[in-house]
Design an enzyme around this catalytic site. Sequence first.
Site, short mmCIF file in Angstrom:
data_model
loop_
_atom_site.label_atom_id
_atom_site.label_comp_id
_atom_site.label_asym_id
_atom_site.label_seq_id
_atom_site.Cartn_x
_atom_site.Cartn_y
_atom_site.Cartn_z
N GLU A 6 -8.06 1.49 2.27
CA GLU A 6 -9.02 0.76 1.44
C GLU A 6 -9.88 -0.24 2.19
OE1 GLU A 6 -7.06 -1.09 -1.85
OE2 GLU A 6 -6.29 0.79 -2.65
N TYR B 183 -5.96 2.48 -9.90
CA TYR B 183 -5.08 1.70 -10.80
C TYR B 183 -5.72 1.62 -12.18
CZ TYR B 183 -2.14 0.79 -6.85
OH TYR B 183 -1.28 0.97 -5.80
N GLU C 258 -2.05 6.50 -4.29
CA GLU C 258 -1.41 5.36 -4.96
C GLU C 258 -1.78 5.42 -6.43
OE1 GLU C 258 -2.25 1.40 -3.41
OE2 GLU C 258 -2.04 2.11 -1.34
N ASP D 41 -1.93 -6.95 0.37
CA ASP D 41 -1.03 -7.34 -0.72
C ASP D 41 0.44 -7.24 -0.29
OD1 ASP D 41 -0.27 -7.97 -3.37
OD2 ASP D 41 -0.13 -5.84 -3.88
#
Length: 650
Positions: free
Chosen positions: A449, A502, A538, A205
């Site tokens: 990840e 998230y 994160e 990303d």
Amino acid sequence: MAGRAVAGAVLGALLWGCGLALQGGMLYPRESASRERKDLDGLWKFRADFSENRLRGFEQQWYRSPLRESGPTLDMPVPSSFNDVGQDGQLRGFVGWVWYEREATLPQRWTQDLSTRVVLRIGSAHYYAIVWVNGVHVAEHEGGHLPFEADISKLVQSGPLSSCRITIAINNTLAPHTLPPGTILYRTDTSMYPNRYFVQNTNFDFFNYAGLHRSVVLYTTPTTYIDDIDVTTSVDQNTGLVHYQISIQGSEHFQLEVYLQDEEGNIVARGTGARGQLQVPNAHLWWPYLMHEHPAYLYSLEVRLTVQTAAGSMSDFYTLPVGIRTVAVTKNQFLINGKPFYFHGVNKHEDSDIRGRGFDWPLLMKDFNLLLWLGANAFRTSHYPYAEEVMQLCDQYGIVVIDESPGVGIKLSQSYSNQSLQHHLEVMEELVRRDKNHPAVVMWSVANEPTSFLEPAGYYFKTLIAHTKALDPSRPVTFVTNSKYDTDLGAPYVDVICVNSYLSWYHDYGHLEVIQLQLATQFENWYRTYQKPIIQSEYGADAITGLHQDPPLMFSEEYQKSLLERYHLVLDQKRKEYVVGELIWNFADFMTDQSPERVIGNKKGIFTRQRQPKGAAFLLRERYWKLANETGYHPAAEKPPYLVKSPFTW
Ligand code: GCB
């Protein structure tokens, strides 16, 4: 088929470099009494090879003569990504080979004194680079975030010329075996796409910026020289122990002296020989920012090499900053100098307007000033190694670093091939070789990840983590996960588990009320299974600066703040047990590929891309200074609270 051939050629060229063996040290090029340095920053001549197969530059041998002779050129600043500098949309998204060139004028001594060694060093060329000097091939390198160099003495000392022409061809194509990986996607439906149409696809990303991202320098050493220094430190009672090992190239008969100086310039220890241990009674330890009243104490290790040659004696000098500190991990703590350390910091990117990923001193200082203002004591180099100057500042300011490899976006089964693993091992070697002496670096992160395929991913990560630990037994190793399903990937082998999540962003949209339950469950599951310290590596939400909505809705500044606050409630409970850190995603907004999910980039920054604060920055600032007071260590009190007050008013 034609399209496949085109991009096949682009990729084919990439495979030339596989199997490079790591040679020599990679000491940062510092000036000393025996070493000079010449920076080649500024405008370079530039051309992107838009030919169909992208190989015209090789077919016409553009490196043989000045680039202007083979066609039009642009002026391109170095360091910088090439993508956002111009007004040409095609260049912004260009995939394939680009060519850089510049003339360098050399001091006479460099070209005439045969006891001088002249080295060309490239801080970062993304992704694959081939280098020629005066048309002669001198180096190739795979990987966009680590330095490489070539000894060009023979070339510049063999003729009457006092200048040399440096040509660097760089290919930004990513393939399944590169780090990060990517694929070229061929669009062959001619009713929808023009002939030979292909795009570069990636699974990460951030925008795949390319070019010469860091300085290109020329530097000199004597022909017998200090090639590498390896320093590790330990502490025995109040005595700091500095273990050093020095490698020399050019001669086997030499004398080595080492001197350790404190910040006042007093010599506090001395030694001789290529390896040894220096003892520093009452040592000043290197402490993180906000953990001590005098953080980031740095000694200087001066290495003096002397060689007797037929022509007389020759010396080389190199000075390395040294921080004396220890790092250790228990099942629920991260210890620096034996004291529990709580990471309260950020994830970053090397990213800014116009420069892309290009190194920029004003930007770097602004970022450090913001970190100090925020009360951040740490960051992770998501998702690739950052510039050496960044690591040096971390040493100087006491900002603790989790140093990450470019192992991001590993999702395809082809990216678990032997070729990929081999390259990943080499990248870890290059990273450890470059950053091993930074006291600020307290942990290596091998990947972010990756997708779990039971085999061969399990073997891949087991090997990678073991290799990294063998390269540097003095630091813990982590692996960043975002999935409760990859339990047999990295987690069993690492020292610390880094978890990204998230909640209430990529699922349960808008439902902030689920965060506390889901986050507590996340931590409890990981800890129950592995009994290792955990970092929330994160978490965050996009917020478009200036967009307000109360009650909070997604993408507003209020939603970003509320989401963080919900996380903090759980973090405040679990940090008393086994959670040892929290790193916000992200320090600043940054550029990504275009997609319906991204509004000119990722907006999860607590600062905008121009480094202006969103509401969340103030929220985090309050939290981080509070955390510093609760978790910092004051030598007089021997324990928290450490009463620090932010000196910054705003
Ligand atoms: C992640 C990735 C990071 C992304 C972030 C996001 O898990 O590690 O590279 O930018 O999520 O914002 O989606």
